[in-house]
Design a protein around this motif. Structure first.
Motif, short mmCIF file in Angstrom:
data_model
loop_
_atom_site.label_atom_id
_atom_site.label_comp_id
_atom_site.label_asym_id
_atom_site.label_seq_id
_atom_site.Cartn_x
_atom_site.Cartn_y
_atom_site.Cartn_z
N SER A 70 2.41 -1.06 -7.06
CA SER A 70 1.82 -0.07 -6.17
C SER A 70 1.69 1.27 -6.90
N VAL A 83 6.70 0.58 0.49
CA VAL A 83 7.41 0.26 -0.77
C VAL A 83 8.90 0.13 -0.45
N GLY A 140 0.81 -1.22 0.00
CA GLY A 140 0.00 0.00 0.00
C GLY A 140 0.85 1.26 0.00
N THR A 141 0.26 2.34 -0.53
CA THR A 141 0.90 3.66 -0.49
C THR A 141 -0.15 4.65 0.04
#
Ligand code: UGA
Length: 438
Positions: free
Chosen positions: A120, A99, A84-85
């Motif tokens: 991502s 990341v 996830g970002t």
């Protein structure tokens, strides 16, 4: 082909299971032991149609495994990074710590010729930075950026039969060719079916993803802005959308006016894009996205204002049935959900909110235990002074107004998704309020 998928959230779990379904040998890695435990038993940690079936099939075939140990990624030819970002706390920028952690974890296990494929959604420039780190590691591994365009609710279909593939390839031609061959092998089935492929550089691939979501968000806010104009002119925004949508250059999809967009992607992606453009000295170029965001957030308040009006300005103690909590149908995702937001705001005004949703109650209760939740829509409707529909699940949009009318105290409905048949509901004696509709 041997594939690893780092991060088994929405994107990663669906990607891992879909790759196994396509015949690849897949190891999914996640730091969360509970998630890995569930996935290893073939259980999906979230609601997504079609996912349980391919998870079970993959695990039973032995082609799909999950682990918390990133060392298990060793030996795969392609390593997908699908972590996830999220939005960074106190800022609109994307938080890239997951990341970076995935790359840190992966580096010691990479072999010469391996491909790291970023999935991502990241700010433009991230891939070039990661490529430098991989090059500096001396492993001989390469990086490609391969954005994902899956929609929640259709995630499996969108992964197995995507509408396009985008490869952001390394600048060196030999590495680009090897990376492309590996990705072609991963996506052999889709390519054989004629799926369009765009091969490009890292920056373009990163921008394709954020600009696609920015465009979709803009389209929704455009029609919601028209709804605001319709509200003061007596025009009907749904008819307006139908009429402009017949122009093939415009198209009717994503012109659904209502409570606006939510979810884990559109809201955070337009904000992260704005933040990144400002860092690049091009804040002006996407300044309109702030307006897109502002229009979107105003629509939630509009639903609340309509509700207060419909309750004669006295929401305190009134029973309000809120139909829908998920950010959209076919999902149990409540991230930035307009529906849940409306329920919470009405509760904050003193209304007695009784909320329901076919899939999203457990997630909603976890973060908003102050709301009353009922599983059954007829229990939600019982004795209601007002009905507010905010997620267009089929069972709500096709609800018989007579069935609902027999349960409520007052036949007043706010259709926050413009999905009910206004004529039919009015004919049944309901006071009907749509968004941007007379
Ligand atoms: C979105 C994009 O549609 C995907 O292409 C992308 O891959 C994904 O984000 C991502 O970045 O991963 P998703 O978040 O699943 O997918 O949801 P959408 O179907 O785009 O819907 C987003 C929101 O817009 C929902 O709250 C929906 O109710 C709202 N919406 C959609 C409208 O208000 N009006 C419309 O006409 C359409």
């Amino acid at each position: 082909m041997k594939i690893s998928v780092i991060g088994c959230g929405y994107l990663g779990a669906v990607h891992a299971a879909s790759m196994a379904e396509l015949g690849h040998e897949v190891i999914g890695i996640d730091v969360d032991p509970a998630k890995v435990g569930a996935l290893s038993e073939g259980r999906a940690p979230f609601f997504e149609p079609g996912l349980p079936e391919i998870l079970i099939a993959g695990v039973q075939s032995g082609r799909l495994r999950f682990s918390t140990d990133i060392a298990d990624a060793a030996g795969a030819a392609v390593h997908f990074v699908a972590v996830g970002t999220p939005q960074r706390g106190g800022s609109y920028a994307a938080d890239l710590r997951f990341v970076d952690a995935a790359i840190d974890g992966l580096l010691p296990h990479l072999a010469d010729g391996d491909l790291v494929a970023g999935k991502s959604t990241v700010p433009v420039g991230t891939a070039a930075r990661i490529a430098e780190r991989i090059a500096g590691s001396g492993t001989g591994a390469m990086l490609a950026w391969n954005p994902e365009f899956l929609r929640e609710g259709f995630a499996v279909k969108d992964t197995i039969t995507p509408d396009r593939l985008v490869y952001g390839l390394p600048p060196e031609s030999e590495a680009a060719e090897r990376a492309r061959d590996l990705l072609d092998e991963v996506y052999a089935t889709a390519l054989a079916a004629g799926t369009p492929l765009v091969t490009t550089d890292y920056a373009t691939a990163e921008l394709v993803k954020v600009s696609a979501n920015a465009f979709l968000a803009t389209k929704i806010s455009f029609i919601n802005a028209m709804a605001e104009i319709a509200e003061v002119t007596g025009a009907d925004v749904t008819q307006l959308a139908d009429a402009i949508g017949f122009d093939a250059r415009i198209g009717r999809r994503f012109l659904g006016a209502g409570a606006g967009f939510g979810g884990g992607c559109l809201p955070k992606d337009i904000r992260a894009f704005t933040a990144r453009a400002e860092e690049l000295g091009r804040g002006e170029s996407v300044a309109f996205l702030k307006e897109v965001d502002a229009i979107n957030l105003r629509r939630r308040q509009r639903v609340v204002d309509l509700a207060v009006e419909a309750l004669d300005g006295q929401p305190y103690g009134k029973r309000v049935a809120v139909l829908g909590l998920a950010f959209k149908p076919f999902s149990d995702d409540i991230r930035d959900s307009p529906a849940l937001d409306v329920a919470v705001r009405l509760k904050g005004l003193g209304a007695e909110v009784v909320a329901t949703d076919p899939e999203a109650i457990a997630n909603s209760r976890r973060i908003h235990p102050q709301l009353d939740y009922v599983e059954d829509v007829s229990d939600a409707l019982e004795g209601a002074d007002l009905v507010v529909l905010v997620t267009e699940w089929n069972e709500y949009r096709h609800m018989d107004p007579a069935f609902a009318g027999a349960r409520v105290k007052r036949k007043v409905v706010i259709d926050g998704r413009n999905c009910l048949d206004a004529v039919g509901w009015r004919a049944d004696g309901w006071e009907y309020h749509g968004l941007g509709r007379p």
